[in-house]
Design an enzyme around this catalytic site. Sequence first.
Site, PDB file in Angstrom:
ATOM      1  N   LYS A 180       0.842  -1.216   0.000  1.00  0.00           N
ATOM      2  CA  LYS A 180       0.000   0.000   0.000  1.00  0.00           C
ATOM      3  C   LYS A 180       0.865   1.250   0.000  1.00  0.00           C
ATOM      4  O   LYS A 180       1.836   1.343   0.765  1.00  0.00           O
ATOM      5  CB  LYS A 180      -0.825   0.034   1.281  1.00  0.00           C
ATOM      6  CG  LYS A 180      -2.236  -0.466   1.153  1.00  0.00           C
ATOM      7  CD  LYS A 180      -2.889  -0.489   2.516  1.00  0.00           C
ATOM      8  CE  LYS A 180      -4.135   0.329   2.595  1.00  0.00           C
ATOM      9  NZ  LYS A 180      -4.819   0.168   3.894  1.00  0.00           N
TER      10      LYS A 180
HETATM   11  C1  E4P Z   1      -8.222   0.879   3.762  1.00  0.00           C
HETATM   12  O1  E4P Z   1      -7.451   0.149   3.204  1.00  0.00           O
HETATM   13  C2  E4P Z   1      -7.976   1.550   5.014  1.00  0.00           C
HETATM   14  O2  E4P Z   1      -7.192   0.745   5.847  1.00  0.00           O
HETATM   15  C3  E4P Z   1      -9.195   1.882   5.793  1.00  0.00           C
HETATM   16  O3  E4P Z   1     -10.396   1.570   5.165  1.00  0.00           O
HETATM   17  C4  E4P Z   1      -9.087   3.234   6.338  1.00  0.00           C
HETATM   18  O4  E4P Z   1     -10.247   3.642   6.928  1.00  0.00           O
HETATM   19  P1  E4P Z   1     -10.516   3.793   8.468  1.00  0.00           P
HETATM   20  O5  E4P Z   1     -10.863   5.212   8.655  1.00  0.00           O
HETATM   21  O6  E4P Z   1     -11.682   2.896   8.721  1.00  0.00           O
HETATM   22  O7  E4P Z   1      -9.302   3.376   9.222  1.00  0.00           O
END
Ligand code: E4P
Length: 221
Positions: A89
């Site tokens: 990522k």
């Molecule tokens: C996606 O890959 C992220 O890890 C995630 O959805 C981020 O969102 P959050 O605000 O739920 O942490």
Amino acid sequence: MQFFLDSAMTEEIQYALDMWDIDGVTTNPRHVQVSGKPFMTAIREIGAIFAGTEKTVSVQTNPHKHDDYQAIVAEGRKLAALSPNFVIKMPCTEHGYKACKILSEDGIRVNLTLCFSAAQALQAMRVGAFYVSPFIGWKESNAEEVGTFIEEIVAIRGNYAFDTQVLVAAIRNGRQLVDAAVMGADITTAGFAVYQEAFAHPYTDVGLKKFQDFWDQTAYE
Ligand code: E4P
């Protein structure tokens, strides 16, 4: 549509895999911090859960390196070497796109994250992202409309037959899960409690109780 669990907690990941047959995991620095484990320990343990499967685990690169594509590429290669399940990522920034292109050309799968516009998603597809992660929960919290956002991303992918999978992220409730499916997302990622709630319904419990009562008032033979 595939369901990914957004978590770095090995116990809930194992449960979601055993009970819900989740298709993969996404992690981010917040999830790893919440797990209470060092970064490398946390991701190695999650990788081990999926060893021998085709399921993916998205692992985020150091967010401080967002403006240095060579550093992102170096870290991406190191992380990818740890597990064939890892998808690396990095953010939808100029250097994130550049790193994505280099890594993707080397056969390393990339998840371009922190995507908040269809233009960002288009660039992610152009540079060969394996996943692009539009965050809908954050946009809705900011009073932004998300229906068109996801529809446009899915339409762009279809118009040009890009291979990138649309991974709708930051899902907060069952309604958003369904909206993502209706809009043609390939994958959703959400926290444990979101799936747990979405898979249940209070009327199911009410109905079950009624049926139990009738069952108890009826002879079996
Ligand atoms: C996606 O890959 C992220 O890890 C995630 O959805 C981020 O969102 P959050 O605000 O739920 O942490």
